[in-house]
Each structure stands twice: as C-alpha cells, then as structure tokens.
Write a protein that holds these residues in place. Structure first.
Motif, mmCIF file in Angstrom:
data_model
loop_
_atom_site.group_PDB
_atom_site.id
_atom_site.type_symbol
_atom_site.label_atom_id
_atom_site.label_comp_id
_atom_site.label_asym_id
_atom_site.label_seq_id
_atom_site.Cartn_x
_atom_site.Cartn_y
_atom_site.Cartn_z
ATOM 1 N N CYS A 123 11.482 7.537 -1.616
ATOM 2 C CA CYS A 123 10.056 7.222 -1.736
ATOM 3 C C CYS A 123 9.204 8.232 -0.973
ATOM 4 N N PRO A 124 8.148 8.742 -1.598
ATOM 5 C CA PRO A 124 7.287 9.689 -0.871
ATOM 6 C C PRO A 124 6.650 9.048 0.364
ATOM 7 N N ASN A 125 6.561 7.712 0.351
ATOM 8 C CA ASN A 125 5.968 7.040 1.514
ATOM 9 C C ASN A 125 6.986 6.215 2.298
ATOM 10 N N ASP A 126 8.257 6.431 2.048
ATOM 11 C CA ASP A 126 9.328 5.776 2.811
ATOM 12 C C ASP A 126 9.277 4.253 2.739
ATOM 13 N N LEU A 127 8.833 3.702 1.627
ATOM 14 C CA LEU A 127 8.831 2.237 1.522
ATOM 15 C C LEU A 127 10.273 1.726 1.533
ATOM 16 N N ALA A 128 10.538 0.730 2.377
ATOM 17 C CA ALA A 128 11.888 0.183 2.520
ATOM 18 C C ALA A 128 11.948 -1.191 1.873
ATOM 19 N N ALA A 135 0.826 -1.207 0.000
ATOM 20 C CA ALA A 135 0.000 0.000 0.000
ATOM 21 C C ALA A 135 0.860 1.258 0.000
ATOM 22 N N LEU A 136 2.099 1.138 0.482
ATOM 23 C CA LEU A 136 2.957 2.325 0.524
ATOM 24 C C LEU A 136 3.382 2.770 -0.873
ATOM 25 N N CYS A 137 3.485 1.815 -1.782
ATOM 26 C CA CYS A 137 3.936 2.167 -3.133
ATOM 27 C C CYS A 137 2.740 2.618 -3.954
ATOM 28 N N ILE A 138 2.773 3.871 -4.411
ATOM 29 C CA ILE A 138 1.598 4.431 -5.101
ATOM 30 C C ILE A 138 1.799 4.484 -6.619
ATOM 31 N N GLU A 139 2.789 3.735 -7.103
ATOM 32 C CA GLU A 139 3.067 3.794 -8.541
ATOM 33 C C GLU A 139 1.863 3.384 -9.396
ATOM 34 N N GLU A 140 1.001 2.532 -8.871
ATOM 35 C CA GLU A 140 -0.139 2.084 -9.691
ATOM 36 C C GLU A 140 -1.335 3.018 -9.596
ATOM 37 N N HIS A 144 4.668 9.339 -13.632
ATOM 38 C CA HIS A 144 4.956 8.109 -12.878
ATOM 39 C C HIS A 144 5.666 8.535 -11.620
ATOM 40 N N CYS A 145 5.652 7.674 -10.624
ATOM 41 C CA CYS A 145 6.502 7.930 -9.473
ATOM 42 C C CYS A 145 7.882 7.369 -9.807
ATOM 43 N N LEU A 146 8.078 6.073 -9.605
ATOM 44 C CA LEU A 146 9.337 5.398 -9.966
ATOM 45 C C LEU A 146 10.578 6.124 -9.465
ATOM 46 N N GLU A 147 10.431 6.911 -8.419
ATOM 47 C CA GLU A 147 11.585 7.628 -7.871
ATOM 48 C C GLU A 147 12.687 6.645 -7.483
ATOM 49 N N CYS A 148 12.293 5.554 -6.855
ATOM 50 C CA CYS A 148 13.269 4.567 -6.411
ATOM 51 C C CYS A 148 13.874 3.834 -7.607
HETATM 52 S S1 SF4 Z 1 9.364 5.727 -4.738
HETATM 53 FE FE1 SF4 Z 1 9.188 3.636 -5.510
HETATM 54 S S2 SF4 Z 1 8.224 2.499 -3.790
HETATM 55 FE FE2 SF4 Z 1 7.884 4.672 -3.408
HETATM 56 S S3 SF4 Z 1 5.860 5.066 -4.336
HETATM 57 FE FE3 SF4 Z 1 7.412 5.619 -5.878
HETATM 58 S S4 SF4 Z 1 7.590 3.753 -7.131
HETATM 59 FE FE4 SF4 Z 1 6.589 3.136 -5.226
#
Ligand code: SF4
Ligand code: SF4
Ligand code: SF4
Ligand SMILES: [Zn+2]
Lengths: 70, 772
Positions: free
Chosen positions: B378-383, B11-16, B323-327
């Motif tokens: 990650c905007p939601n700090d997903l590790a 749920a932390l990853c909001i890419e979708e 897209h997010c895809l920051e990581c």
């Molecule tokens: S930084 Fe990566 S893990 Fe975090 S929301 Fe974006 S795509 Fe998902």
C-alpha cells in the motif's frame, strides 16, 4: 410447528439396543441458548435421535450459522 | 472499535480518489468509466457517462481543449489516452441515444440568464434540468454566436451547434435573441425573476455599475468560489474570461456550471459555500504505471474523420483504467470478498457496531490471514490485518463473534498447552539453563524426530545448559482475538522463563519469534536458524544435496526478520541447495494458515496456498512447519529446512501433511520420547480404546471436517460399551455419535478383522434431544 429439517430416509435404521426401527418424532433442538422443536428420526423406546449427514451439513448448518450471526 | 481510528484507517486507502483525467476535467467527466464502456464496445453506455457530465456533447466533443489528456497516466506508458478523440467518436456514433428529462421541482423558480454563450447556456441547461423556468436573453442574432465566429466548420460543424441548442430548447429553455439588456432592463429582470445570471463578456459589464459593484478591471465583481455579485439575487460568470484565466470552451461551460450551482443553492435557501465539491483539484490516486507495458496511441486511418468504431474501441482499451488496488491484486482474501480496504474498513466497523440484528461480516473479519502483505504494497501502509485483529478482539470481548470459527484451533492450542504435551526441563545433568530451546508446537507436530535431533545438537554445542520447553506461543489465541486467553498463556511462558533463571530463548518458529518480540519484549529471543548459523551444523552426517533448485518461501511472520531470512539462505546454500527467490521475503505471501483463516474460511485459506504454490515449479523450501505442511496438503512438493539438516527420508519433499490427528500424535510422542530417553522418566504408552481402520479418502475427509481420529475412537468405544448405536438392516453398518466439546461427532462404521472400519464421519454443533 413443522420440521425445519425435512424427512431423511432412515427407514433401514434400527436402534441396536432396543431393536426397534426409528420413527419420526418431535424432538428438541438447541443452539446458542435458543431452543426449538423439530422432527427427526429417533428410537421410540430410548429416544436415540438420528441426524443424517445430509441434514447436519445442510439445513442444520444453515440454522446454526444464522443463529451465530444474530 | 474506535470511530476515529476507523476514520484514520479509511483515509489511508486512496482507491476512491478520482483518476487523474476526471480530476483535471473542469466538468469532472469520468473518462475512466467512459473508456471502460467503450473498450467493451458499449458506446451507448459510454455516451450516457459522457452526457451525464457534459451539457453540450456535440459541441464539446469537437472543441474541448481536453486538459485531461495532459495529466493522463497512460502518458507514462506509450502516450496519453486520446480522450478528446474518443468523445468525438462517441458523439458520431451514439449522440441520438442521449435521453434527458428535467426533474420536476417542487417549487419551480424563474431565472433570467443574460448572455447565450457557453457559460450562460450551460447554466441554463443545469437550471432547467433542476426543474426551474429559464429564459435566456442574447443581444446577438443567434445563441453561441462566438462559436460560429471562432471555429472553422471543419472543426466545429454548425450542425453540432444546432443539435445541442435544439436539445436545450426542447428541455424548455426560452432563448430570446436580439435582446440587449441595459441597466434599466436588468433592474426589471431582477424584479421579475427569482435570480439573474449575468453571463456577459467584458464589454457590456461597465454599464451596470449602478446595480452591481465593479472591480478594478471594470468587470462585475464576483466571488471566486460562488460567482455571487454584490446583489444577492444576481450571479455572474466571467472570471476565466480575461481577468484570471484565458478563455476556453470547457472553462466557459464550467464557469456556467459553478454559477448555476450557486443559483440553485440560493433558490433553496442553502449555503453557497458548504461542501461544494467543485473546488476539488488534483488526485492522490496511486497507479502502478510500471506494471503496464507501453502501448502507443491508435492513429485514425482518416485523421480528418476521426476514429471509427473499431479504432475508438482499441484506443479506449489503452486506458488502464487507473486504480490503486495494489493490495487487492496480491491478496486472495480481499479478492474473495471483491472489495478494497476503504470499503472493507467501513463494513467491518458497521458489523462491529450492530447491537441487535444480523452481523453479515463476521466471517469476513475472520478470513484475513493477518499476513501484512497489504501494508508492504500500500502506498500509505494501510494494515488491514490490524483492522481485522482489532475487530476480532472487540467482537470477541462482547461475545459477538461466532465461537465456531476458531474453536477447533483453540482446542488444538489447549491440547498443545495441556499436561499431556507441554513440559519444560533443564538439560539432563544441569540445574540451570543458559538457553531455553522452544521448538514451537507446529514443528513438534510435524517433525518430532528432527526436534529431538536438533535439541541434541544444541546441547552439544552450547555451554551452560540448554533447557527444553515444549509449549505453544498462543498465536491461535492472539489471532482469534482472545486477548485474555493469550495474555494468560504468555504469562505462563514468562513464569517458566523466570523459573529457569531468565535464559535466552531459541525458537524454531517464526510466529513464536514474532509474538515473543511483541509480547515478551524483555525476554531475549532468537531464531534457531541464526543460532545454527552461529554454532554451525552437526558435522559428519551424510547429507544428499537436494535434487534440483529450491524456491524459498518465507513465512509471513518472518517478513521483517532480515537476519533470519539471511541465515536460512546461508544454511541452505551451505548444504548444497540452489536457492531461488519467489519475489523476495518482504513481499512473501501467507501459506493459508495465518490468522487461522484455514479454520474460519477454508476456501480462502486454500486460495492463499494455491496461489503461492503455482508461482514456481521448483520444490519449495520452507522454514515454518505449518507452511510446509500446508503446501504438501495442497499437493506441492515442499521441504522444511530441517529436512536438509537432518534428512530422515529419501524424498522429504514428498512427505505428506500429517494432518491434525497426526499432529496431536506427534506432539504426544515427542514428549514421551524425550522424557523417557533424555530425562529417564518412565512413560507408559497410551492404549487406544479401539483399533481403527481408516482409508486415505476417509482420513482426508476427517481432516477437512476438522474432526479428530481420537474422538472417533472414543465415540466407537463408547457405543460398543453401551450398545447405544444404530444399525442399518440392509448394509449391517453401525452408526454412533458422541458430544465432544461443542461438536456432536457421528461415525458410521463396521467391525472388521483388523479393527473397526470407519466409513463416514460428520459433525454438527446443534444439540438434539428427545423430549422426555
Ligand atoms: S494498496 Fe489497497 S489499501 Fe492501499 S490505497 Fe491501494 S487499494 Fe487502498
Ligand atoms: S489511463 Fe484512463 S483513467 Fe487513467 S488518466 Fe488516462 S484516461 Fe484517465
Ligand atoms: S493482512 Fe494479508 S490477508 Fe489480510 S488483507 Fe492484508 S494482505 Fe490480505
Ligand atoms: Zn432405542
């Protein structure tokens, strides 16, 4: 069962101890508790089995990895 | 692994999440996908995307109010993408490419739609596409009469209306005009059809009060969410038509779609409310808009005609796409697997849950460096590192992770912890230790001379006794998910620490520092670098200032060790170095060793190293021995901070990676040297079983194949002793093999004047035996 490992060219190799050329022999391969027959060049006298780098890094590695992921 | 925890991670990853444009579109047109295809010049594919969502492309491309543009994120970087104009260009060029075929319903139903406005016809379209038989009753002389009246032909050409209505009739919708439905005929429609949709304007509604409940405003009373009326078989459009929202073309179409969705559910006997999806509004997709330079919208050369093909393609290319895809952009591991965390977490969980069958993601789980960069970005700090580490622990515990990924690293760790290497002593002449110096196994393996020198310095500056402990913090056990082995190693360190009277630990390694903080929280531990900053550097020594600026690389395990980062910079600066940043410590990247990736997946490990070393042409300054040696191995000039403090070579940045065999030798040598020189213990130097001659290329191959020179010497010695070897009759070369641990090592060699010349080495794990 036929060999999964193919036929490497080991025709120049002789067993140094027995002074005999290697021959394709049925040998037993085992990994992670699985055992299966393969044909590999080996000394017909003392049973020294030869694995070439081509086989070790090729088909043997593939089988190893397949068994690991089972 | 715990399913709830997995869900929380996912749920932390909001890419979708949908892009803003699609979230704002009442019909959920995927403008991002459409623009991507247009930017690639594929208007037919883009048309398919548009027509999948839009029932009347020709009409709506001309008159949609495009609420998407109001929220487009490109607005923050030059101006919103002109999605409406793109759609129009698309229809100009590719309308004839639309292919539509109605589904074949297993039990087709009959539906009457009253009113041939945009809402009624959209519902008719959706229901006929589902395979139902639809008849539309319209009081006016033609369908979509309002559009003919309200829009100038220049805005909405009658030919566009004709094209879309014609297509609808071709799908089988029966449109009957001049058919005013009065209350008795409504009752007849209800009786003669499986469902009825009242898509009529405010005027006629009042007449139907006998059959349908009206609201206070005199309109048919409909449920906001489902468009159900008081009669179970009758649904109605119209909320947006005066009572709640202003009329809009796209709103009408969406109104019809919502009603059609309910009718289809009703006809299937399904819930009208469960998981509808059309309630969704807004999005929390993160988009790093700042990373895009501003580009203004394309202006059409002929505004009246709209965009031509080239103009539309250029305008579509202004879509980021969102897209997010920051990581993923920052992480070579995620990039290698062409995935993003939401998908990866699910894949990892599935792999962990397999009881019988192929586990395809084992190596993927073992390829994360556990570096923590994703968490920073990650905007939601997903590790992701936590996810991968937990998966490793779970799979190792159940014997499901291939041991081959990590057995070399664990063997190296066992060696570092063995009696051959590990030892602990109070400072000579002391019976207690105020401080215990723990250099860490990797600095000892890379620069044993500097370890000895800095230890001498510590004993000179710190009172109360500085003990010495050569050991491994057991990071490889932790990273590989071997919880029990790691716990045992940590316990041993604690035992020594207690025996030494609970001294303060000082370590030269960021990984040791981090792991002690985590697993020995009550043991006071500090970094050698903050310690040196406090006690000062050895004086007197002539130190040449480094040539040229140094780009500082912080190890990923020191990402949050702010005091250590500062101390390292201040030491380097005080020694005359011009220190340059590589994007800062918090966003530092892994050198390619973290998480044991270089063992489990060398290709990914090298990708990390290679990406890092191309960030700057300056020599790198590292303060983790593994980082320095890894960069050196990949051809980057790199120094360790120790090289500035204790320079022992003319050009330390050119020092090669000692390699795994060299690292073992260095550890052995350090122990013998210290015990002999400082503690006066008699140490005999080991006699190698045979002398080997190894060319550089062969040595590099030995490293790459994770084999050890010592093992090769053993194999040759044994073959020479027993005569168990093969001889090539043509070349005269010898071949021998030996089983060491879980690997059979093969060596091709020949006897030479200076020793045995090693020509080729390789190994395999499978065992082969001639049957007796
Ligand atoms: S930084 Fe990566 S893990 Fe975090 S929301 Fe974006 S795509 Fe998902
Ligand atoms: S930039 Fe593209 S994807 Fe993002 S909101 Fe605008 S049109 Fe949609
Ligand atoms: S911990 Fe590092 S290697 Fe692993 S996913 Fe995150 S950024 Fe990538
Ligand atoms: Zn023999």
């Amino acid at each position: 069962m036929s060999t999964p490992f193919g036929d490497p060219d080991a025709s120049d190799l002789v067993c140094a101890r027995c002074d005999r050329p290697l021959e394709m022999l049925k040998v037993e391969a085992s990994y992670l508790g699985q055992t299966f027959p393969v044909e590999l060049p080996a000394c017909p006298t003392c049973g020294f089995v030869y694995v070439s780098e081509e086989i070790a890094a090729g088909r043997m590695l593939k089988v190893e990895q397949a068994l690991e992921d089972k | 692994m715990d399913g709830d925890k997995i869900k929380a991670w996912e749920a932390l990853c909001i890419e979708e999440q949908p892009p803003a444009c699609a979230a704002a579109c009442p019909l959920r047109v995927d403008a991002r996908a459409m623009a991507e295809k247009m930017a690639a010049g594929d208007f037919v594919a883009a048309m398919a995307v548009y027509a999948r969502a839009v029932p009347f492309p020709a009409i709506l491309a001309h008159i949609c109010e495009h609420p998407c543009e109001a929220v487009c994120r490109r607005a923050e970087a030059g101006g919103a993408v002109r999605i409406g104009a793109l759609e129009r260009a698309l229809v100009e060029e590719a309308y004839p490419s639309i292919r539509r075929a109605a589904q074949r319903a297993r039990k087709p139903k009959t539906i009457a739609v009253v009113g041939a406005g945009l809402a009624g016809l959209t519902a008719a379209f959706d229901l006929v596409m589902k395979g139902h038989a639809v008849t539309v009753f319209e009081a006016d002389a033609q369908p979509l009469d309002r559009l003919h009246r309200d829009y100038l032909p220049a805005v909405l050409p009658p030919s566009a209306i004709a094209a879309d209505v014609g297509a609808l009739m071709k799908l089988g919708v029966d449109i009957r005009c001049r058919q005013r439905i009065d209350p008795p005929s409504l009752d007849a429609l209800i009786a003669g059809h499986d469902a009825v949709l009242m898509a009529v304007g405010p005027g006629p509604a009042a007449a139907f009060s006998g059959t349908l409940l009206l609201n206070a405003a005199g309109r048919i009373d409909v449920d906001r969410q489902t468009r159900a009326t008081s009669h179970p078989k009758v649904f109605a459009g119209g909320l947006h038509d005066g009572t709640e929202e202003a009329w809009s073309a796209i709103g009408s179409a969406a109104d019809g779609r919502r009603a059609a969705g309910s009718i289809d559910r009703f006809l299937q006997g399904a819930s009208l409310t469960a998981s509808r999806g059309d309630e969704r509004a807004g999005t929390c997709l993160y988009v790093n808009v700042e990373s895009h330079t501003a580009v203004p919208p394309v202006e059409a050369a002929d505004p009246a005609a709209g965009y031509g093909h080239a103009e539309a393609t250029a305008e579509a290319a202004r879509c980021f796409p969102c897209h997010c895809l920051e990581c993923v952009r920052a992480c070579p591991y995620l990039a290698h697997y062409n995935t993003y965390p939401k998908r990866a977490v699910r894949e990892i969980y599935n792999n962990d849950s397999i009881v019988m069958g192929n586990r395809k993601s084992n190596r993927m789980i073992d390829s994360c460096t556990l570096c923590g960069l994703c968490t920073e970005l990650c905007p939601n700090d997903l590790a992701m590192g936590e996810v991968c580490l937990e998966a490793r622990q779970s799979m190792v515990e159940r014997g499901h992770m291939p041991a081959s990924h990590h057995d070399f690293a664990l063997r190296d760790m066992a060696f570092s912890r063995s009696d051959e290497v590990a030892f602990a002593r109070h400072q000579p002449g002391h019976e207690r230790s105020a401080v215990l110096f723990f250099p860490g196994c990797q600095l000892a393996a890379s620069a044993p001379g500097q370890v000895a020198a800095v230890y001498r310095h510590l004993t000179e500056r710190i009172g109360g006794g500085v003990g010495f402990m050569l050991d491994c913090c057991a990071a490889p056990a932790h990273w590989s998910g071997r919880t029990a082995l790691h716990g045992e190693a940590v316990h041993r360190i604690r035992t020594v620490w207690e025996e030494f009277g609970r001294p303060r630990l000082v370590t030269a390694c960021s990984t040791c520092l981090k792991l002690f903080g985590e697993f020995l929280p009550d043991v006071p531990t500090s970094s050698l670098w903050t310690e040196l900053e406090r006690i000062g550097l050895p004086d007197g020594a002539k130190r040449p200032a480094p040539k040229g600026p140094l780009a500082i690389h912080d190890p990923c395990t020191a990402r949050h060790a702010v005091d250590v980062q500062a101390a390292v910079r201040s030491i380097a600066t005080s020694l005359g170095a011009e220190v340059r940043e590589l994007g800062g410590a918090e966003k530092t990247t892994c050198c390619g060793y973290g998480g044991l990736v270089s063992f489990a997946h060398p290709e990914v490990g090298n990708a990390f190293a290679d990406r890092r070393i191309t960030e700057s042409d300056d020599d790198y300054l590292a303060y983790c021995a593994m980082c320095r040696d890894n960069f050196a191995r990949r051809g980057k000039r790199a120094l360790h901070l120790m090289d500035l403090i204790f320079p022992d070579a003319d050009d330390p940045a050119a020092r090669p990676d000692p390699g795994f065999s060299g690292r073992r030798d260095n550890r052995l040598r350090l122990r013998r040297r210290l015990l002999r020189e400082l503690w006066g213990e008699s140490m005999s130097d080991p006699v190698p079983p045979v002398t080997l001659v190894i060319a550089d290329a062969v040595r590099a191959d030995i490293e790459r194949k994770l084999l050890l020179v010592d093992d090769i010497a053993e194999v040759i010695a044994e073959a020479e002793r027993t005569g168990r070897k093969l001889k090539d009759r043509t070349t005269g070369r010898l071949t021998a093999s030996g089983r060491i641990g879980t690997v059979t090592t093969w060596v091709e060699y020949e006897a030479g004047a200076a020793g045995f010349v090693v020509h080729r080495i390789y190994g395999h794990r499978m065992q082969v035996e001639a049957k007796p």
